[in-house]
Scaffold this motif. Sequence first.
Motif, PDB file in Angstrom:
ATOM      1  N   ALA A  35       0.879  -0.985  -0.168  1.00 27.97           N
ATOM      2  CA  ALA A  35       0.578  -0.202   0.057  1.00 27.97           C
ATOM      3  C   ALA A  35       0.737   1.108   0.082  1.00 27.97           C
ATOM      4  N   ALA A  37       2.682   3.931   1.169  1.00 31.97           N
ATOM      5  CA  ALA A  37       3.306   5.058   2.455  1.00 31.97           C
ATOM      6  C   ALA A  37       4.536   5.917   2.257  1.00 31.97           C
ATOM      7  N   VAL A  81       0.304   5.267   6.292  1.00 29.63           N
ATOM      8  CA  VAL A  81      -0.485   4.290   5.255  1.00 29.63           C
ATOM      9  C   VAL A  81      -1.596   4.581   4.284  1.00 29.63           C
ATOM     10  N   THR A  83      -4.191   2.863   2.620  1.00 29.71           N
ATOM     11  CA  THR A  83      -4.419   1.745   2.273  1.00 29.71           C
ATOM     12  C   THR A  83      -5.712   1.281   1.621  1.00 29.71           C
ATOM     13  N   LYS A  84      -7.385   1.759   2.209  1.00 31.08           N
ATOM     14  CA  LYS A  84      -7.927   1.537   1.147  1.00 31.08           C
ATOM     15  C   LYS A  84      -8.899   2.469   0.651  1.00 31.08           C
ATOM     16  N   ASP A 103      -8.716  -2.378  -2.498  1.00 35.43           N
ATOM     17  CA  ASP A 103      -7.253  -2.961  -1.794  1.00 35.43           C
ATOM     18  C   ASP A 103      -5.923  -1.880  -2.555  1.00 35.43           C
ATOM     19  N   SER A 105      -2.663  -2.086  -1.593  1.00 38.43           N
ATOM     20  CA  SER A 105      -2.072  -3.143  -2.038  1.00 38.43           C
ATOM     21  C   SER A 105      -2.016  -3.759  -2.894  1.00 38.43           C
ATOM     22  N   ALA A 191      -4.007   4.925   7.259  1.00 37.17           N
ATOM     23  CA  ALA A 191      -3.210   4.519   8.840  1.00 37.17           C
ATOM     24  C   ALA A 191      -2.438   5.550   9.255  1.00 37.17           C
ATOM     25  N   PRO A 269      -1.111  -1.886   8.951  1.00 40.01           N
ATOM     26  CA  PRO A 269      -1.571  -1.970   7.527  1.00 40.01           C
ATOM     27  C   PRO A 269      -0.275  -2.251   6.794  1.00 40.01           C
ATOM     28  N   SER A 271       1.567  -2.916   3.812  1.00 40.69           N
ATOM     29  CA  SER A 271       2.753  -1.891   3.156  1.00 40.69           C
ATOM     30  C   SER A 271       4.239  -2.506   4.047  1.00 40.69           C
ATOM     31  N   ALA A 290      -6.546   4.446  12.409  1.00 38.59           N
ATOM     32  CA  ALA A 290      -7.213   5.104  10.974  1.00 38.59           C
ATOM     33  C   ALA A 290      -8.486   5.802  11.192  1.00 38.59           C
TER      34      ALA A 290
END
Length: 366
Positions: A35, A37, A81, A83-84, A103, A105, A191, A269, A271, A290
């Motif tokens: 993800a 970051a 991070v 994340t989504k 997502d 990542s 996050a 997270p 990452s 988060a």
Amino acid sequence: MQYNPGWNSSSVNLLHVRAVGPGDTLHFIWSSIGAPAVLLVVTGSRTSTLGIDWTRLLSPAPAGAVWIDPPGSVIYSTAVVFTKVFEYSEAKTGEELFYPTYDLSEFFWDSINRTLNHTALTAEFRGIPATDPSGSFSNGSLAFRVTAYEASSRDRSLPSLLHTANSSKAEFVLAGVAPRGNNSRFMLEVATVEETGVAQKLRSTRSIDDEYTPTIFETLSLVAESRNGSSALSFLQWKATAYGSPSPRREDNIQCRSRGLQAANWTLPVSSIVRAYFGEGAGSAYTVSAINISFGGEDGKVYQEKRYLSWSVLLGFGQPPQDTFSPLVISIMAVALGTPLLMLLLGGCALLFTQGKRYSDYEPIN
């Protein structure tokens, strides 16, 4: 700025921004390995450097692959991070209906080597889902535009964030992505990873001054503080707005809301850069929190019409920058408030003078 230091391939992205001060060094380490970051590390040495074990970083177990030399020079470190991304719409019953989550990542990211500008200190992480069953990204993409700063100033484009040399900016951009519903809205999950003994607080500041960001009167800051509250260690700061145009104007404003700060110790997270620096035990040895940032009006039509969304956030060390009234606004306020007061005083003096003259025309009565 260093791109993939010690690695000759552009198949992955890692950008190291290093700022040297009188007695310290700031490290901003951006990456889309896993993800997207950024690691923020401050050291007490002017000669501290970034170390990377690329073989370990790109392995399934990246813990220990990223470090700062000398290790004892690190004063404070944190990570942010992205994340989504959630897409949702509101049903007639008032419930929110969520589509399958994006997502980050699991995205495929272009090489930032093509967008890296060492003069402007900018780069762009642009990606699309590895799998896209709905075809929403067939003509679109998601991006994070990164900017580093050498001095204190203010961005020229909206939302005109005030920044210092201790900060960097990330701009989240959705461009051309087809919504999966008629009234879709989007939400970004952010996050943070903090050391033990650090507490995070979400602050909201309102001001009557919208000189730099018309019609927007609220600024939000997510501040990491020591437990005793004696000092701010790092921050995220943003205006309560997003925009629906690459060249934003006031009428391109998109409503932006923050859905509270929550502990997320139940998950780390996703990452590689976070695991590489903090280790596999980051979820227990460090605090993971988060916050969700949602974009769009009540009906979600703004993005539906323009197919463009941008939101800017400032990341940095210490206290977040605080806006103050500019000399222009102070002058206008002084004229606006001072003129009526001056007229009132002059009127009062004139009235007293007139009354005194009138009564002096009467003869004394014996």
